[in-house]
Design an enzyme around this catalytic site. Structure first.
Site, PDB file in Angstrom:
ATOM      1  N   HIS A  18      33.160   9.376  12.136  1.00 25.72           N
ATOM      2  CA  HIS A  18      32.874   8.065  11.544  1.00 25.72           C
ATOM      3  C   HIS A  18      33.652   7.894  10.238  1.00 25.72           C
ATOM      4  O   HIS A  18      33.135   8.186   9.157  1.00 25.72           O
ATOM      5  CB  HIS A  18      31.379   7.942  11.237  1.00 25.72           C
ATOM      6  CG  HIS A  18      30.534   7.757  12.452  1.00 25.72           C
ATOM      7  ND1 HIS A  18      30.130   6.520  12.894  1.00 25.72           N
ATOM      8  CD2 HIS A  18      30.028   8.652  13.320  1.00 25.72           C
ATOM      9  CE1 HIS A  18      29.397   6.664  13.984  1.00 25.72           C
ATOM     10  NE2 HIS A  18      29.314   7.959  14.266  1.00 25.72           N
ATOM     11  N   THR A  52       7.413 -13.402 -10.350  1.00 28.11           N
ATOM     12  CA  THR A  52       7.889 -12.260 -11.133  1.00 28.11           C
ATOM     13  C   THR A  52       6.792 -11.783 -12.081  1.00 28.11           C
ATOM     14  O   THR A  52       6.548 -10.579 -12.226  1.00 28.11           O
ATOM     15  CB  THR A  52       9.159 -12.658 -11.918  1.00 28.11           C
ATOM     16  OG1 THR A  52      10.166 -12.994 -10.977  1.00 28.11           O
ATOM     17  CG2 THR A  52       9.653 -11.533 -12.817  1.00 28.11           C
ATOM     18  N   GLN A  53       6.112 -12.741 -12.710  1.00 30.52           N
ATOM     19  CA  GLN A  53       5.020 -12.355 -13.608  1.00 30.52           C
ATOM     20  C   GLN A  53       3.956 -11.564 -12.853  1.00 30.52           C
ATOM     21  O   GLN A  53       3.459 -10.540 -13.339  1.00 30.52           O
ATOM     22  CB  GLN A  53       4.359 -13.606 -14.210  1.00 30.52           C
ATOM     23  CG  GLN A  53       5.281 -14.464 -15.069  1.00 30.52           C
ATOM     24  CD  GLN A  53       4.599 -15.763 -15.485  1.00 30.52           C
ATOM     25  OE1 GLN A  53       3.393 -15.787 -15.714  1.00 30.52           O
ATOM     26  NE2 GLN A  53       5.359 -16.844 -15.566  1.00 30.52           N
ATOM     27  N   GLN A  78      35.389   7.667  22.983  1.00 29.64           N
ATOM     28  CA  GLN A  78      34.961   8.062  24.331  1.00 29.64           C
ATOM     29  C   GLN A  78      35.351   6.971  25.342  1.00 29.64           C
ATOM     30  O   GLN A  78      35.798   7.259  26.453  1.00 29.64           O
ATOM     31  CB  GLN A  78      33.449   8.334  24.338  1.00 29.64           C
ATOM     32  CG  GLN A  78      33.076   9.448  23.334  1.00 29.64           C
ATOM     33  CD  GLN A  78      31.572   9.667  23.183  1.00 29.64           C
ATOM     34  OE1 GLN A  78      30.761   8.956  23.751  1.00 29.64           O
ATOM     35  NE2 GLN A  78      31.203  10.660  22.384  1.00 29.64           N
ATOM     36  N   GLU A 124      26.420  10.814  29.312  1.00 33.79           N
ATOM     37  CA  GLU A 124      25.383  10.036  28.617  1.00 33.79           C
ATOM     38  C   GLU A 124      24.919   8.862  29.489  1.00 33.79           C
ATOM     39  O   GLU A 124      23.745   8.541  29.528  1.00 33.79           O
ATOM     40  CB  GLU A 124      25.918   9.508  27.280  1.00 33.79           C
ATOM     41  CG  GLU A 124      24.890   8.672  26.517  1.00 33.79           C
ATOM     42  CD  GLU A 124      25.369   8.165  25.163  1.00 33.79           C
ATOM     43  OE1 GLU A 124      26.583   8.257  24.872  1.00 33.79           O
ATOM     44  OE2 GLU A 124      24.532   7.664  24.401  1.00 33.79           O
ATOM     45  N   GLU A 132      34.314   5.365   8.608  1.00 33.28           N
ATOM     46  CA  GLU A 132      33.807   4.294   7.740  1.00 33.28           C
ATOM     47  C   GLU A 132      32.957   4.821   6.587  1.00 33.28           C
ATOM     48  O   GLU A 132      32.866   4.188   5.536  1.00 33.28           O
ATOM     49  CB  GLU A 132      33.015   3.252   8.553  1.00 33.28           C
ATOM     50  CG  GLU A 132      31.672   3.695   9.137  1.00 33.28           C
ATOM     51  CD  GLU A 132      31.786   4.383  10.490  1.00 33.28           C
ATOM     52  OE1 GLU A 132      32.873   4.903  10.824  1.00 33.28           O
ATOM     53  OE2 GLU A 132      30.765   4.413  11.217  1.00 33.28           O
ATOM     54  N   GLY A 180      28.021   3.651  19.213  1.00 34.22           N
ATOM     55  CA  GLY A 180      26.941   3.106  20.023  1.00 34.22           C
ATOM     56  C   GLY A 180      26.286   4.184  20.864  1.00 34.22           C
ATOM     57  O   GLY A 180      26.826   5.275  21.029  1.00 34.22           O
ATOM     58  N   ILE A 193       0.840  -1.203   0.000  1.00 36.58           N
ATOM     59  CA  ILE A 193       0.000   0.000   0.000  1.00 36.58           C
ATOM     60  C   ILE A 193       0.876   1.254   0.000  1.00 36.58           C
ATOM     61  O   ILE A 193       0.648   2.209  -0.717  1.00 36.58           O
ATOM     62  CB  ILE A 193      -0.886   0.032   1.270  1.00 36.58           C
ATOM     63  CG1 ILE A 193      -1.886  -1.120   1.237  1.00 36.58           C
ATOM     64  CG2 ILE A 193      -1.612   1.367   1.412  1.00 36.58           C
ATOM     65  CD1 ILE A 193      -2.704  -1.246   2.512  1.00 36.58           C
ATOM     66  N   GLY A 230      33.703   4.572  20.569  1.00 35.51           N
ATOM     67  CA  GLY A 230      34.977   3.872  20.791  1.00 35.51           C
ATOM     68  C   GLY A 230      36.098   4.804  21.216  1.00 35.51           C
ATOM     69  O   GLY A 230      37.038   4.386  21.896  1.00 35.51           O
ATOM     70  N   CYS A 234      33.964   6.861  17.298  1.00 40.92           N
ATOM     71  CA  CYS A 234      32.908   7.605  17.972  1.00 40.92           C
ATOM     72  C   CYS A 234      32.802   7.172  19.438  1.00 40.92           C
ATOM     73  O   CYS A 234      33.674   7.511  20.212  1.00 40.92           O
ATOM     74  CB  CYS A 234      31.600   7.504  17.194  1.00 40.92           C
ATOM     75  SG  CYS A 234      30.552   8.936  17.517  1.00 40.92           S
TER      76      CYS A 234
HETATM   77  N1  GLN Z   1      26.603   7.949  22.172  1.00 39.99           N
HETATM   78  C1  GLN Z   1      27.739   8.728  21.837  1.00 39.99           C
HETATM   79  C2  GLN Z   1      27.395  10.184  21.556  1.00 39.99           C
HETATM   80  O1  GLN Z   1      26.267  10.482  21.271  1.00 39.99           O
HETATM   81  C3  GLN Z   1      28.470   8.137  20.642  1.00 39.99           C
HETATM   82  C4  GLN Z   1      27.699   8.177  19.378  1.00 39.99           C
HETATM   83  C5  GLN Z   1      28.242   7.280  18.310  1.00 39.99           C
HETATM   84  O2  GLN Z   1      29.014   6.371  18.600  1.00 39.99           O
HETATM   85  N2  GLN Z   1      27.831   7.505  17.084  1.00 39.99           N
HETATM   86  O3  GLN Z   1      28.261  11.020  21.604  1.00 39.99           O
END
Ligand code: GLN
Length: 541
Positions: free
Chosen positions: A512, A193-194, A388, A408, A514, A357, A150, A386, A384
């Site tokens: 980041h 597929t059809q 901290q 946090e 990556e 994270g 939908i 990682g 990131c």
């Molecule tokens: N939670 C952490 C922050 O907000 C790290 C964020 C993350 O790893 N993208 O700063």
């Protein structure tokens, strides 16, 4: 004048439209064409930034700070299309715009409806994609979801209209479907597929090309002809997409079947044959790598393969450069917390990654992992969260701040070594409010980061709310860490990269990296981390 390719999907979700679109983009670029890419997503979230990555997959961030669907990561890795806020639009974003216009009185007197108001907004977003100063030869627009849902209907209706607006001769519809293999009868079944193509036709769209996912099997000539006949498509426009590994070999398979030639024929474009030698070499090299490097990626339990898609791919690129394969093992940080010995859990790995994270679950296990890497000379890469974590670990175990935490996880901590970015104070809304997108980072000479990038200034993408608290800078520097990358910000400098020089390879970044890694241009820090892990392996062998 810009021509358009529309990619739709049929039979099942996750059928591979993103990779198919990206592969076609790569092949067209190789022929000298300038391309743009876009994804429309039929869900109601304004963007995927608020969605759980363990359910939806990674949130990919663009230079200009858009939080987007992970398919945009494929687009960037396969092509050089410039992606931005314009490159991803959801049902939620489209309704949001239309409703705001309605509130401003821009439709005064009219009843606001799906057709024409929502479809007009969809069409205007497609048009705005190519309205930049830089001309585009082919814009590839992928429609998320599955034909027959939908929620895809307004998008497909908009495509039907758009095709007439710009002229059918300027459009090519690619439909990606699953052709399942039924064990009991021992054959591939073309019926779904059809039916999927019939649903498309009901809406007024006829595919020009059908890409058939056939798993481990291949389409026989008769099956190809049958699909062509029943779906009203010429024979050579039925493309067989068997499961292929590595991912980067998929465009080569399409090239062998002439997908680019057929697309250009349909669009009425003539272009030189093009050169994919460098890409082919990269795939050969990826396949030929024999050495294996074992990396532990320490994080929360991850049930979804796509949750860290760009990190996985960045490792593939870095491995290819170093002629090795990366065996990435996700280690649940809560298991490290429960384990009698961190040593036991991590000693088999050549390198340790603590990745991005949010939230407090599993934090202590990650700190244990960073400590293990530091004390045992195991290469450590922090991304990131990682970074901290690496800073908290040093604060607790080398600076004597046993209570060190991030606000946090512990808002009232006595030692907020990681704290909220100043501009985040007072931010209440969740969507699109983090520190997002590309920021400048100045690198300090004679550091690992400077050596890796071989540059004084770099730009990397961010997605976070917390940062290194400069009140603790002097204390932390006394532990032996250095700051090798900073972002100039008013009076002070934000810590973006930290390293421990007296360690084989310990480097952690607030951004980041990556997101910017590409198969032909591995990200420098991933590349060097893998090289260090490889050395560590060889030392132990
Ligand atoms: N939670 C952490 C922050 O907000 C790290 C964020 C993350 O790893 N993208 O700063």
């Amino acid at each position: 004048m810009t021509k358009y390719v529309f990619t739709t999907g049929g039979v099942v979700s996750s059928v591979g439209k993103g990779i198919a679109s990206a592969s076609l983009g790569m092949l067209l670029e190789a022929r000298g064409l300038r391309i743009a890419m876009m994804k429309m997503d039929p869900y109601i979230n304004v963007d995927p930034g608020t969605m759980n990555p363990y359910e939806h997959g990674e949130v990919f961030v663009t230079d200009d700070g858009a939080e987007t669907d992970l398919d945009l990561g494929h687009y960037e890795r396969f092509t050089s299309a410039k992606l931005s806020q314009k490159s991803n639009a959801t049902t939620g974003a489209i309704y949001n715009t239309v409703i705001q216009k309605e509130r401003r009185g821009e439709y005064l007197g009219k009843t606001v409806q799906v057709i024409p108001h929502i479809t007009d907004e969809i069409k205007s977003r497609i048009r705005s994609l190519t309205a930049e100063e830089e001309p585009v030869d082919v814009a590839i627009i992928e429609i998320g979801g599955t034909v027959g849902d939908i929620e895809s209907l307004p998008f497909l209706e908009a495509l039907r209209q758009f095709r007439l607006d710009v002229g059918p001769e300027n459009c090519c519809c690619v439909h990606v479907t699953l052709v399942p293999y039924i064990d009991a009868s021992g054959e591939l079944k073309t019926k779904p597929t059809q039916h999927s193509v019939r649903s498309l036709r009901d809406i007024g769209l006829q595919p020009d090309i059908i890409v058939c996912r056939t798993g481990k099997h291949s389409l026989a000539r008769e099956q190809r002809q049958k699909i062509a006949l029943f779906c009203n498509v010429v024979d050579d426009a039925i493309i067989n997409a068997e499961d292929i590994s590595p991912l980067y070999a998929i465009p080569l398979n399409f090239k062998r079947q002439g997908l680019d030639d057929i697309t250009l024929r349909i669009l009425g474009i003539t272009a030189p044959e093009g050169d994919i030698a460098e890409w082919t070499d990269m795939v050969e090299r990826l396949r030929a790598a024999e050495k294996v490097v074992h990396i532990a990626a320490v994080g929360k339990y991850v049930g979804h393969d796509d949750a860290y898609k760009s990190i996985n791919e960045a490792f593939v690129h870095a491995g290819t450069f170093n002629d090795c394969k990366i065996q990435l093992t996700w280690v649940d940080s809560e298991e490290i917390e429960k384990a009698a010995s961190t040593q036991e859990m991590l000693r088999h790995f050549d390198g340790i990654l603590v990745g991005p994270g949010f939230g407090s679950r599993g934090i202590e296990g990650k700190i244990d992992a960073a400590r293990f890497a530091r004390e045992n000379n195991v290469p450590y890469f922090g991304i990131c969260l990682g970074m901290q974590i690496a800073v908290l670990e040093l604060a607790r175990h080398k600076a004597g701040l046993a209570q060190a935490a991030s606000t946090e996880f512990m808002p009232d901590t006595a030692h907020p070594v990681i704290s909220l970015l100043s501009e985040q104070r007072g931010v209440k809304e969740m969507g699109g409010t983090m520190r997002l997108g590309q920021y400048r980072c100045d690198l300090r000479k004679n550091t690992r980061a400077h050596k890796a990038y071989n540059a004084d200034t770099i730009y990397e993408r961010h997605r976070h709310r917390y940062e290194f608290n400069n009140d603790y800078l002097d204390t932390l520097l006394e532990t032996g860490m250095i700051v090798s990358g900073t972002h100039p910000k008013g009076e002070h400098e934000l810590v973006e990269i930290m390293e421990i020089p007296d360690h084989p390879w310990f480097c952690a970044v607030q951004f980041h990296p990556e997101f910017k890694s590409k198969p032909l241009h591995p990200q420098p820090l991933f590349r060097d981390f893998v090289a260090a892990a490889l050395q560590n392996r060889q030392k132990r062998d």
